[in-house]
Design a protein around this motif. Structure first.
Motif, PDB file in Angstrom:
ATOM      1  N   PRO A 267      58.296  -6.553  71.101  1.00 27.71           N
ATOM      2  CA  PRO A 267      59.669  -6.343  70.631  1.00 27.71           C
ATOM      3  C   PRO A 267      60.436  -7.649  70.663  1.00 27.71           C
ATOM      4  CG  PRO A 267      59.431  -5.564  72.882  1.00 27.71           C
ATOM      5  CD  PRO A 267      58.053  -5.932  72.403  1.00 27.71           C
ATOM      6  N   PRO A 268      61.475  -7.801  69.835  1.00 26.16           N
ATOM      7  CA  PRO A 268      62.266  -9.019  69.846  1.00 26.16           C
ATOM      8  C   PRO A 268      63.033  -9.165  71.144  1.00 26.16           C
ATOM      9  CG  PRO A 268      63.336  -7.337  68.514  1.00 26.16           C
ATOM     10  CD  PRO A 268      61.976  -6.808  68.871  1.00 26.16           C
ATOM     11  N   ALA A 269      63.486 -10.383  71.421  1.00 23.52           N
ATOM     12  CA  ALA A 269      64.279 -10.622  72.620  1.00 23.52           C
ATOM     13  C   ALA A 269      65.556  -9.801  72.562  1.00 23.52           C
ATOM     14  CB  ALA A 269      64.610 -12.107  72.725  1.00 23.52           C
ATOM     15  N   GLU A 270      66.028  -9.384  73.731  1.00 21.41           N
ATOM     16  CA  GLU A 270      67.238  -8.579  73.823  1.00 21.41           C
ATOM     17  C   GLU A 270      68.418  -9.444  74.244  1.00 21.41           C
ATOM     18  OE1 GLU A 270      67.914  -5.525  73.082  1.00 21.41           O
ATOM     19  OE2 GLU A 270      65.884  -4.972  72.514  1.00 21.41           O
ATOM     20  N   PRO A 271      69.658  -9.026  73.888  1.00 25.84           N
ATOM     21  CA  PRO A 271      70.823  -9.727  74.408  1.00 25.84           C
ATOM     22  C   PRO A 271      70.784  -9.717  75.943  1.00 25.84           C
ATOM     23  CG  PRO A 271      71.455  -8.135  72.710  1.00 25.84           C
ATOM     24  CD  PRO A 271      70.011  -7.903  73.025  1.00 25.84           C
ATOM     25  N   VAL A 272      70.861 -10.880  76.540  1.00 23.48           N
ATOM     26  CA  VAL A 272      70.752 -10.937  77.995  1.00 23.48           C
ATOM     27  C   VAL A 272      72.111 -10.898  78.672  1.00 23.48           C
ATOM     28  CG1 VAL A 272      68.553 -12.139  77.998  1.00 23.48           C
ATOM     29  CG2 VAL A 272      70.654 -13.475  77.871  1.00 23.48           C
ATOM     30  N   ASP A 273      73.162 -11.241  77.955  1.00 24.23           N
ATOM     31  CA  ASP A 273      74.504 -11.226  78.521  1.00 24.23           C
ATOM     32  C   ASP A 273      75.013  -9.784  78.611  1.00 24.23           C
ATOM     33  OD1 ASP A 273      77.669 -11.306  77.484  1.00 24.23           O
ATOM     34  OD2 ASP A 273      77.191 -12.638  79.158  1.00 24.23           O
ATOM     35  N   PHE A 274      75.536  -9.415  79.777  1.00 23.40           N
ATOM     36  CA  PHE A 274      75.992  -8.054  80.042  1.00 23.40           C
ATOM     37  C   PHE A 274      77.012  -7.592  79.008  1.00 23.40           C
ATOM     38  CE2 PHE A 274      79.157  -5.436  82.486  1.00 23.40           C
ATOM     39  CZ  PHE A 274      78.379  -4.306  82.650  1.00 23.40           C
ATOM     40  N   ARG A 275      77.996  -8.445  78.722  1.00 21.11           N
ATOM     41  CA  ARG A 275      79.043  -8.059  77.782  1.00 21.11           C
ATOM     42  C   ARG A 275      78.504  -7.937  76.355  1.00 21.11           C
ATOM     43  NH1 ARG A 275      83.481 -12.500  79.013  1.00 21.11           N
ATOM     44  NH2 ARG A 275      81.566 -13.708  79.408  1.00 21.11           N
TER      45      ARG A 275
END
Length: 438
Positions: A267-275
């Motif tokens: 799977p592609p990378a996910e947004p790592v920033d909480f917001r």
């Protein structure tokens, strides 16, 4: 002539659910005005509140917003502030774990280190899904922002898994929340597992083809529906674009250079920033409601006992630490900032719904949105006088006021019973609730 409200691109695994468009419903509702469906969203935030700054000092439509609830000002006419609602089956010493697991069931939680999980019964979101699920492409959505936790809480000996679970298909079978905006987006647009595993470039091309197919409907629509369709398709493209942007940012190495392409089956990378992850999930949830892909969803804005950092608010400690403030002024101040920030996220979602036209009103007029926590005072692990907000104008739902109930004798499940009845469900009791609030 009638049209399917779901447009497919044959052989691709891609599909596009369409929003509520009266032009498409004309034949079906020839004798009356088509009416948009009712949706329900259950939104959870962690670790309780600083009660003194949450509870308004007065009641009724002209109540004074408390310091934590000040962000409600632009939507106060759309929101009920409900105080005095309790979860008596969380008064068991189980702390965050049992207070979270039964947030949507209201029933006793089996205190276990990991085996034989139980939250006492089906959760209110899943019960609604059993009533509405066959009418939509996706039965229901169970969403999260943080990954599911594992392990055991040492002080209580209870599994930390409970702090990540609020949705229960049965008493013993939890519905695991999905914390990937990309996975949820792909699920909404009907991509097969094989299509999802393809490159992002191929997926984008498939989406563009489906969007173009949907635009072919324009000549068959009325003027107002053409505008609605154009706005909706633009929103789909914008959300997918924002997710791709977040994925590209997450794929960059620490030195700012782009990492080598991942294996295509990954799977592609996910947004790592909480917001960023939360914002993307709100976007996807709004699309799901707008397209009537589902009529019920739950969303955990974070796991309970979350140690999420709020350095962006000027809070040096983690959320769980400041919730156990022990009256320390510095920690109380940090706690207040975090509480208010979560209210701001709720307000942002309500504004999304209110600003989206549907039928003769807005999406918010056809949606009931509950926002709350499983604890009141996080320092004491108190499950009474819970912080609960209810937004929307669904089926004559009263709004724009503060209503205080008698704490100690008014179950939170009475509110859930009211929400179930608004879906046309003939239920006499839910959890420990036996009397609708309104």
């Amino acid at each position: 002539m009638t049209f399917s409200r779901r447009r497919f691109l044959r052989g691709s695994g891609a599909a596009l659910p369409l929003p509520f468009l009266p032009s498409l419903q004309a034949a079906r509702f020839a004798s009356r005005e088509p009416v948009p469906p009712l949706r329900s969203v259950f939104m959870f935030f962690p670790n309780g509140i600083w009660e003194q700054d949450w509870t308004p000092v007065d009641e009724g439509p002209d109540y004074t917003l408390s310091p934590t609830l000040l962000p409600l000002e632009p939507v106060r006419g759309n929101v009920l502030v409900l105080t005095g609602l309790d979860k008596r089956h969380s008064r068991d010493g189980g702390g965050h774990q049992t207070a979270t697991a039964n947030f949507l069931t209201g029933l006793p939680v089996h205190k276990t280190s990991g085996k034989q999980l139980s939250a006492g019964g089906i959760s209110v979101d899943q019960l609604i899904a059993s009533h509405t699920g066959e009418q939509t492409p996706v039965r229901n959505l169970v969403l999260g922002v943080e990954p599911v936790r594992t392990g055991v809480d040492r002080p209580t000996g209870v599994t930390l898994l409970y702090t990540s679970l609020i949705s229960w298909e049965t008493a013993e079978r939890p519905a695991m929340p999905e914390s990937s905006p990309r996975v949820v987006f792909d699920r909404l647009f009907g991509r097969s597992a094989a299509a999802t595993a393809q490159s992002r470039k191929t997926n984008s091309r498939l989406l563009n083809l489906v969007l173009e197919d949907a635009r072919s409907l324009r000549p068959s629509l009325g003027r107002d529906d053409r505008v609605k369709l154009d706005e909706y398709l633009a929103a789909v493209e914008a959300v997918e674009s924002r997710i791709r942007f977040a994925e590209r940012a997450a794929a960059k190495g620490a030195d700012g250079t782009t990492a080598p392409p991942a294996n295509e089956v990954h799977p592609p990378a996910e947004p790592v920033d909480f917001r960023s992850r939360m914002e993307a999930m709100f976007d996807v949830l709004t699309l799901a409601i707008r397209a009537d892909s589902t009529r019920v969803a739950s969303m955990m804005l974070a796991n309970d006992s979350s140690v999420q950092s709020f350095a962006f608010l000027g809070v040096p400690e983690d959320h769980h630490s400041v919730s156990h403030h022990q009256q320390d002024p510095h920690k109380v101040s940090c706690y207040q900032k975090i509480n208010r920030w979560y209210v701001e996220q709720f307000v942002g979602f309500i504004q999304r719904l209110r600003n989206t036209p549907e039928g003769t009103g807005s999406l918010l007029d056809n949606t009931q949105v509950l926002f709350g926590s499983g604890l009141s005072d996080g320092n004491r692990h108190d499950p009474d006088n819970l912080p609960i907000l209810l937004a929307g104008g669904a089926n004559g739902l009263p709004s724009g006021r503060h209503i205080s109930y008698r704490s100690g004798s008014t179950p939170l499940c009475n509110l859930y019973l009211s929400m179930l009845l608004r879906h046309g469900m003939n239920v006499k009791q839910f959890g420990d609730g036996t009397e609708p609030l309104f």
